[in-house]
Design a protein around this motif. Structure first.
Motif, PDB file in Angstrom:
ATOM      1  N   GLY A   1       0.456  -1.204  -0.173  1.00  0.00           N
ATOM      2  CA  GLY A   1       0.062  -0.104  -0.149  1.00  0.00           C
ATOM      3  C   GLY A   1       0.869   1.129   0.021  1.00  0.00           C
ATOM      4  N   ARG A   2       0.176   2.435   0.163  1.00  0.00           N
ATOM      5  CA  ARG A   2       1.019   3.656  -0.032  1.00  0.00           C
ATOM      6  C   ARG A   2       1.590   4.020   1.616  1.00  0.00           C
ATOM      7  NH1 ARG A   2      -4.300   4.238   0.109  1.00  0.00           N
ATOM      8  NH2 ARG A   2      -4.450   4.515  -2.298  1.00  0.00           N
ATOM      9  N   GLU A   3       2.301   4.946   1.617  1.00  0.00           N
ATOM     10  CA  GLU A   3       2.835   5.419   2.751  1.00  0.00           C
ATOM     11  C   GLU A   3       1.742   5.833   3.736  1.00  0.00           C
ATOM     12  OE1 GLU A   3       5.345   9.131   4.451  1.00  0.00           O
ATOM     13  OE2 GLU A   3       5.948   8.451   2.425  1.00  0.00           O
ATOM     14  N   ALA A  45     -20.108 -14.785   5.929  1.00  0.00           N
ATOM     15  CA  ALA A  45     -21.456 -15.062   6.800  1.00  0.00           C
ATOM     16  C   ALA A  45     -21.978 -13.985   7.352  1.00  0.00           C
ATOM     17  CB  ALA A  45     -21.082 -16.209   7.713  1.00  0.00           C
ATOM     18  N   GLU A  46     -21.311 -12.957   7.939  1.00  0.00           N
ATOM     19  CA  GLU A  46     -21.922 -11.810   8.452  1.00  0.00           C
ATOM     20  C   GLU A  46     -22.588 -10.745   7.705  1.00  0.00           C
ATOM     21  OE1 GLU A  46     -22.568  -8.875  11.370  1.00  0.00           O
ATOM     22  OE2 GLU A  46     -21.756 -10.928  11.774  1.00  0.00           O
ATOM     23  N   VAL A  47     -21.812 -10.847   6.622  1.00  0.00           N
ATOM     24  CA  VAL A  47     -22.691  -9.579   5.447  1.00  0.00           C
ATOM     25  C   VAL A  47     -23.365 -10.442   4.329  1.00  0.00           C
ATOM     26  CG1 VAL A  47     -21.036  -7.824   6.042  1.00  0.00           C
ATOM     27  CG2 VAL A  47     -20.607  -9.454   3.953  1.00  0.00           C
ATOM     28  N   ASP A  48     -23.758 -11.578   4.603  1.00  0.00           N
ATOM     29  CA  ASP A  48     -24.410 -12.525   3.649  1.00  0.00           C
ATOM     30  C   ASP A  48     -24.037 -12.365   2.394  1.00  0.00           C
ATOM     31  OD1 ASP A  48     -26.395 -14.277   3.078  1.00  0.00           O
ATOM     32  OD2 ASP A  48     -27.837 -12.764   2.961  1.00  0.00           O
ATOM     33  N   THR A  49     -22.875 -12.769   1.807  1.00  0.00           N
ATOM     34  CA  THR A  49     -22.482 -12.560   0.475  1.00  0.00           C
ATOM     35  C   THR A  49     -21.400 -13.756   0.431  1.00  0.00           C
ATOM     36  OG1 THR A  49     -21.653 -11.139  -1.160  1.00  0.00           O
ATOM     37  CG2 THR A  49     -20.508 -11.000   0.956  1.00  0.00           C
ATOM     38  N   SER A  50     -21.163 -13.917  -0.946  1.00  0.00           N
ATOM     39  CA  SER A  50     -20.275 -15.033  -1.225  1.00  0.00           C
ATOM     40  C   SER A  50     -18.640 -14.860  -0.730  1.00  0.00           C
ATOM     41  CB  SER A  50     -20.073 -15.277  -2.700  1.00  0.00           C
ATOM     42  OG  SER A  50     -19.485 -14.114  -3.320  1.00  0.00           O
ATOM     43  N   LEU A  51     -17.874 -15.740  -0.501  1.00  0.00           N
ATOM     44  CA  LEU A  51     -16.618 -15.501  -0.233  1.00  0.00           C
ATOM     45  C   LEU A  51     -15.740 -15.054  -1.525  1.00  0.00           C
ATOM     46  CD1 LEU A  51     -14.264 -16.270   1.667  1.00  0.00           C
ATOM     47  CD2 LEU A  51     -14.172 -18.593   0.358  1.00  0.00           C
ATOM     48  N   GLN A  52     -15.990 -15.368  -2.579  1.00  0.00           N
ATOM     49  CA  GLN A  52     -15.596 -14.595  -3.852  1.00  0.00           C
ATOM     50  C   GLN A  52     -15.716 -13.175  -3.767  1.00  0.00           C
ATOM     51  OE1 GLN A  52     -17.487 -17.342  -4.115  1.00  0.00           O
ATOM     52  NE2 GLN A  52     -15.938 -18.890  -4.525  1.00  0.00           N
ATOM     53  N   ASN A  53     -16.844 -12.622  -3.450  1.00  0.00           N
ATOM     54  CA  ASN A  53     -17.268 -11.325  -3.328  1.00  0.00           C
ATOM     55  C   ASN A  53     -16.454 -10.778  -2.070  1.00  0.00           C
ATOM     56  OD1 ASN A  53     -18.675  -9.254  -4.229  1.00  0.00           O
ATOM     57  ND2 ASN A  53     -20.355  -9.522  -3.156  1.00  0.00           N
ATOM     58  N   VAL A  54     -16.387 -11.333  -1.027  1.00  0.00           N
ATOM     59  CA  VAL A  54     -15.601 -10.735   0.157  1.00  0.00           C
ATOM     60  C   VAL A  54     -14.018 -10.598  -0.338  1.00  0.00           C
ATOM     61  CG1 VAL A  54     -14.618 -11.183   2.405  1.00  0.00           C
ATOM     62  CG2 VAL A  54     -16.939 -11.685   1.882  1.00  0.00           C
ATOM     63  N   GLN A  55     -13.578 -11.830  -0.908  1.00  0.00           N
ATOM     64  CA  GLN A  55     -12.180 -11.625  -1.412  1.00  0.00           C
ATOM     65  C   GLN A  55     -11.950 -10.303  -2.448  1.00  0.00           C
ATOM     66  OE1 GLN A  55     -11.996 -15.507  -3.075  1.00  0.00           O
ATOM     67  NE2 GLN A  55     -10.906 -16.046  -1.396  1.00  0.00           N
ATOM     68  N   TYR A  56     -12.930 -10.145  -3.093  1.00  0.00           N
ATOM     69  CA  TYR A  56     -12.880  -8.935  -4.202  1.00  0.00           C
ATOM     70  C   TYR A  56     -12.864  -7.593  -3.444  1.00  0.00           C
ATOM     71  CZ  TYR A  56     -14.339  -5.548  -7.764  1.00  0.00           C
ATOM     72  OH  TYR A  56     -14.606  -4.347  -8.287  1.00  0.00           O
ATOM     73  N   HIS A  57     -13.750  -7.469  -2.517  1.00  0.00           N
ATOM     74  CA  HIS A  57     -13.964  -6.300  -2.018  1.00  0.00           C
ATOM     75  C   HIS A  57     -12.711  -5.912  -0.901  1.00  0.00           C
ATOM     76  CE1 HIS A  57     -17.557  -4.813  -3.565  1.00  0.00           C
ATOM     77  NE2 HIS A  57     -18.133  -5.866  -3.328  1.00  0.00           N
ATOM     78  N   LEU A  58     -12.265  -7.088  -0.309  1.00  0.00           N
ATOM     79  CA  LEU A  58     -11.333  -7.043   0.817  1.00  0.00           C
ATOM     80  C   LEU A  58      -9.940  -6.526   0.157  1.00  0.00           C
ATOM     81  CD1 LEU A  58     -11.246  -9.868   3.080  1.00  0.00           C
ATOM     82  CD2 LEU A  58     -11.493  -7.411   3.730  1.00  0.00           C
ATOM     83  N   ALA A  59      -9.683  -6.902  -1.253  1.00  0.00           N
ATOM     84  CA  ALA A  59      -8.663  -6.587  -2.145  1.00  0.00           C
ATOM     85  C   ALA A  59      -8.628  -5.051  -2.291  1.00  0.00           C
ATOM     86  CB  ALA A  59      -8.430  -7.322  -3.438  1.00  0.00           C
ATOM     87  N   LYS A  60      -9.791  -4.609  -2.745  1.00  0.00           N
ATOM     88  CA  LYS A  60      -9.885  -3.186  -2.678  1.00  0.00           C
ATOM     89  C   LYS A  60      -9.894  -2.521  -1.494  1.00  0.00           C
ATOM     90  CE  LYS A  60     -12.279  -2.852  -7.005  1.00  0.00           C
ATOM     91  NZ  LYS A  60     -11.431  -1.754  -7.955  1.00  0.00           N
ATOM     92  N   LEU A  61     -10.279  -2.839  -0.323  1.00  0.00           N
ATOM     93  CA  LEU A  61     -10.390  -1.989   0.689  1.00  0.00           C
ATOM     94  C   LEU A  61      -8.716  -2.264   1.356  1.00  0.00           C
ATOM     95  CD1 LEU A  61     -13.618  -3.529   2.407  1.00  0.00           C
ATOM     96  CD2 LEU A  61     -13.164  -0.907   1.785  1.00  0.00           C
ATOM     97  N   ASP A  62      -8.393  -3.255   1.122  1.00  0.00           N
ATOM     98  CA  ASP A  62      -6.868  -3.232   1.565  1.00  0.00           C
ATOM     99  C   ASP A  62      -5.871  -2.430   0.660  1.00  0.00           C
ATOM    100  OD1 ASP A  62      -4.508  -4.346   2.973  1.00  0.00           O
ATOM    101  OD2 ASP A  62      -4.114  -5.798   1.152  1.00  0.00           O
ATOM    102  N   ALA A  64      -6.755   0.456  -0.617  1.00  0.00           N
ATOM    103  CA  ALA A  64      -6.890   1.750  -0.174  1.00  0.00           C
ATOM    104  C   ALA A  64      -6.518   1.988   1.265  1.00  0.00           C
ATOM    105  CB  ALA A  64      -8.392   2.086  -0.172  1.00  0.00           C
ATOM    106  N   ASP A  65      -5.943   0.826   1.867  1.00  0.00           N
ATOM    107  CA  ASP A  65      -5.500   1.055   3.375  1.00  0.00           C
ATOM    108  C   ASP A  65      -6.467   1.111   4.486  1.00  0.00           C
ATOM    109  OD1 ASP A  65      -2.766   0.576   2.833  1.00  0.00           O
ATOM    110  OD2 ASP A  65      -2.385   2.923   2.308  1.00  0.00           O
ATOM    111  N   LEU A  66      -7.515   0.680   4.196  1.00  0.00           N
ATOM    112  CA  LEU A  66      -8.720   0.658   5.006  1.00  0.00           C
ATOM    113  C   LEU A  66      -8.965  -0.357   5.930  1.00  0.00           C
ATOM    114  CD1 LEU A  66     -11.147   2.327   2.487  1.00  0.00           C
ATOM    115  CD2 LEU A  66     -10.427   3.620   4.618  1.00  0.00           C
ATOM    116  N   VAL A  67      -8.495  -1.502   5.575  1.00  0.00           N
ATOM    117  CA  VAL A  67      -8.437  -2.857   6.489  1.00  0.00           C
ATOM    118  C   VAL A  67      -6.969  -3.269   6.356  1.00  0.00           C
ATOM    119  CG1 VAL A  67     -10.780  -3.247   5.798  1.00  0.00           C
ATOM    120  CG2 VAL A  67      -8.902  -4.266   4.222  1.00  0.00           C
ATOM    121  N   GLU A  68      -6.719  -4.342   7.447  1.00  0.00           N
ATOM    122  CA  GLU A  68      -5.376  -4.642   7.589  1.00  0.00           C
ATOM    123  C   GLU A  68      -5.384  -6.407   8.104  1.00  0.00           C
ATOM    124  OE1 GLU A  68      -3.295  -1.911   9.998  1.00  0.00           O
ATOM    125  OE2 GLU A  68      -4.619  -1.909  11.525  1.00  0.00           O
ATOM    126  N   VAL A  69      -4.500  -7.013   7.733  1.00  0.00           N
ATOM    127  CA  VAL A  69      -4.327  -8.380   8.448  1.00  0.00           C
ATOM    128  C   VAL A  69      -3.757  -8.175   9.872  1.00  0.00           C
ATOM    129  CG1 VAL A  69      -3.382 -10.530   8.461  1.00  0.00           C
ATOM    130  CG2 VAL A  69      -4.146  -9.499   6.147  1.00  0.00           C
TER     131      VAL A  69
END
Length: 108
Positions: A1-3, A45-62, A64-69
Motif C-alpha cells: 500500500g501507500r505510505e 457469513a456476517e454480511v451475507d455474501t459469497s466468499l469470492q465477493n468478500v475477497q474482491y472487496h477486501l482486496a480493494k479495501l486493503d 486503499a489502506d482501509l483494512v489490514e491483516v
C-alpha cells in the motif's frame, strides 16, 4: 500500500479509497470489521455474501489502506487464514470538516 498518513479528499490517492467504498457490500464489510476482526469466511457469513465477493472487496479495501491483516487463525483442517480488521488510522479526511473533541478517541 501507500505510505501511511491522512489523505485529503482532493488527493490523488483518494480515488482508490472512494472506489473501494463505492459499493454497499464494501461498506458493510468495513462496518463489520470495525465491530470485530474476522476471517474471509466469517465476513461472508456476517454480511451475507459469497466468499469470492468478500475477497474482491477486501482486496480493494486493503489497496486503499482501509483494512489490514491483524492475526492468523487456523481452520479445522489446519489451514492458515488471515484475520482482517478495519485499519487503526483511516487514511482519508475531509479538509472542510472542523476537528471535534472526540476525533482523538480510539474505537475499541
Amino acid at each position: 500500500g501507500r505510505e501511511r498518513g491522512v489523505v485529503g479528499v482532493d488527493d490523488e490517492d483518494a480515488d482508490d479509497i472512494i472506489a473501494a467504498l463505492s459499493s454497499a457490500t464494501a461498506g458493510r464489510i468495513l462496518t463489520s470489521l470495525h465491530d470485530e476482526p474476522a476471517t474471509k469466511s466469517e465476513i461472508a457469513a456476517e454480511v451475507d455474501t459469497s466468499l469470492q465477493n468478500v475477497q474482491y472487496h477486501l482486496a480493494k479495501l486493503d489497496g486503499a489502506d482501509l483494512v489490514e491483516v491483524v492475526d492468523t487463525a487456523y481452520s479445522e483442517k489446519g489451514r492458515e487464514m488471515d484475520v482482517y480488521a478495519a485499519a487503526d488510522e483511516p487514511p482519508i479526511r475531509d479538509p472542510t470538516r472542523r476537528p471535534r473533541a472526540c476525533d482523538g478517541w480510539v474505537r475499541r
